[in-house]
Motif scaffolding. Structure first.
Motif, PDB file in Angstrom:
ATOM      1  N   LYS A  30      -3.894  -3.069  -5.971  1.00  0.00           N
ATOM      2  CA  LYS A  30      -3.389  -3.738  -4.775  1.00  0.00           C
ATOM      3  C   LYS A  30      -3.598  -5.243  -4.911  1.00  0.00           C
ATOM      4  O   LYS A  30      -4.706  -5.709  -5.181  1.00  0.00           O
ATOM      5  CB  LYS A  30      -4.137  -3.218  -3.541  1.00  0.00           C
ATOM      6  CG  LYS A  30      -3.845  -3.968  -2.241  1.00  0.00           C
ATOM      7  CD  LYS A  30      -2.443  -3.700  -1.739  1.00  0.00           C
ATOM      8  CE  LYS A  30      -2.239  -4.218  -0.324  1.00  0.00           C
ATOM      9  NZ  LYS A  30      -2.392  -5.685  -0.191  1.00  0.00           N
ATOM     10  N   GLU A  62      -4.279  -8.511  -3.283  1.00  0.00           N
ATOM     11  CA  GLU A  62      -4.905  -8.846  -2.000  1.00  0.00           C
ATOM     12  C   GLU A  62      -4.362 -10.174  -1.475  1.00  0.00           C
ATOM     13  O   GLU A  62      -4.940 -11.238  -1.682  1.00  0.00           O
ATOM     14  CB  GLU A  62      -6.430  -8.900  -2.169  1.00  0.00           C
ATOM     15  CG  GLU A  62      -7.055  -7.595  -2.639  1.00  0.00           C
ATOM     16  CD  GLU A  62      -6.853  -6.446  -1.643  1.00  0.00           C
ATOM     17  OE1 GLU A  62      -6.513  -6.708  -0.472  1.00  0.00           O
ATOM     18  OE2 GLU A  62      -7.036  -5.289  -2.038  1.00  0.00           O
ATOM     19  N   ARG A 103       0.836  -1.205   0.000  1.00  0.00           N
ATOM     20  CA  ARG A 103       0.000   0.000   0.000  1.00  0.00           C
ATOM     21  C   ARG A 103       0.871   1.256   0.000  1.00  0.00           C
ATOM     22  O   ARG A 103       0.548   2.255  -0.642  1.00  0.00           O
ATOM     23  CB  ARG A 103      -0.921  -0.002   1.219  1.00  0.00           C
ATOM     24  CG  ARG A 103      -1.971  -1.096   1.203  1.00  0.00           C
ATOM     25  CD  ARG A 103      -2.957  -0.947   2.343  1.00  0.00           C
ATOM     26  NE  ARG A 103      -3.830  -2.107   2.440  1.00  0.00           N
ATOM     27  CZ  ARG A 103      -4.893  -2.327   1.683  1.00  0.00           C
ATOM     28  NH1 ARG A 103      -5.211  -1.436   0.758  1.00  0.00           N
ATOM     29  NH2 ARG A 103      -5.626  -3.404   1.832  1.00  0.00           N
ATOM     30  N   ASN A 104       1.975   1.225   0.757  1.00  0.00           N
ATOM     31  CA  ASN A 104       2.869   2.381   0.817  1.00  0.00           C
ATOM     32  C   ASN A 104       3.404   2.739  -0.559  1.00  0.00           C
ATOM     33  O   ASN A 104       3.369   3.893  -0.981  1.00  0.00           O
ATOM     34  CB  ASN A 104       4.040   2.110   1.764  1.00  0.00           C
ATOM     35  CG  ASN A 104       3.653   2.250   3.221  1.00  0.00           C
ATOM     36  OD1 ASN A 104       2.650   2.876   3.541  1.00  0.00           O
ATOM     37  ND2 ASN A 104       4.421   1.659   4.105  1.00  0.00           N
TER      38      ASN A 104
END
Length: 208
Positions: free
Chosen positions: A192, A194, A146-147
């Protein structure tokens, strides 16, 4: 923290056997009805498991909670690129790569260079974007960070790593990546991966 090598047993899939990367395992079980597979920490454990019944390791209800039974959503488009980084220590020797999901082929690899995992993830995404623009192709890019995804959207690598003679090469790469983001536009979806639902990102180095 360094990622430990994992081994994947496929009891039921295209080609049952022991595989030493999640990407190779995924190619055996993706879309295979009733696929049975599980990860192990050592090859010895994996080979012993392959010679035994899958039931002993995964059970009838394992799909509800077993990590390696997590599967991609129905209709998932495999025509995409997945990126990931690995770092032995944080900071430490860092490397990153991109993998084409449809074939499992490694498209690019860089490192090791002294850095952090988040920096590697950031550079990997930008590397993927720049490569596709250069080759005039377009496909989604998946990252499990995420970053890094946020840094790319903000066009800024917000690392707290100190700039020293040891990290100078890395910071020059960061500056090039940031400059590329500011000077170029792209329509490629950055998504993203998952991990909790789908398992390890296919570009994972298998050293957790």
């Amino acid at each position: 923290m360094a990622k430990k090598q994992k081994y994947y047993v496929v009891w039921k899939g295209v080609n049952p056997g022991v595989y030493d990367s999640w990407t190779d395992c995924l190619l055996q079980v993706k879309g295979y009805d009733g696929a049975q597979y599980k990860s192990f920490d050592t090859r010895e454990e994996a080979e012993h498991a392959l010679a035994s019944s899958a039931y002993h390791y995964i059970g009838r209800n394992a799909a509800k909670g077993e990590e390696t039974f997590r599967q991609l959503p129905e209709g998932f488009d495999m025509n995409c690129l997945a990126v990931d980084a690995a770092c032995s220590g944080n900071p430490g020797p860092m490397e990153y790569r991109g993998v084409y999901l449809l074939t499992g082929q490694q498209v690019f690899h860089f490192g090791p260079v002294y850095g952090t995992n988040n920096i590697g993830e950031f550079l990997a995404i930008v590397h993927a974007l720049a490569l596709m623009k250069q080759k005039n192709i377009s496909m989604p890019v998946y990252s499990d960070s995420r970053n890094a995804l946020a840094w790319v959207r903000q066009k800024k690598c917000k690392t707290k790593l100190e700039r020293t003679p040891r990290t100078e090469e890395l910071f020059r790469m960061i500056e090039r990546a940031e400059r590329w983001l500011k000077e170029n536009t792209y329509t490629i979806p950055l998504l993203k991966w998952e991990t909790d639902q789908w398992g390890e990102v296919p570009a994972d180095f298998g050293r957790k």
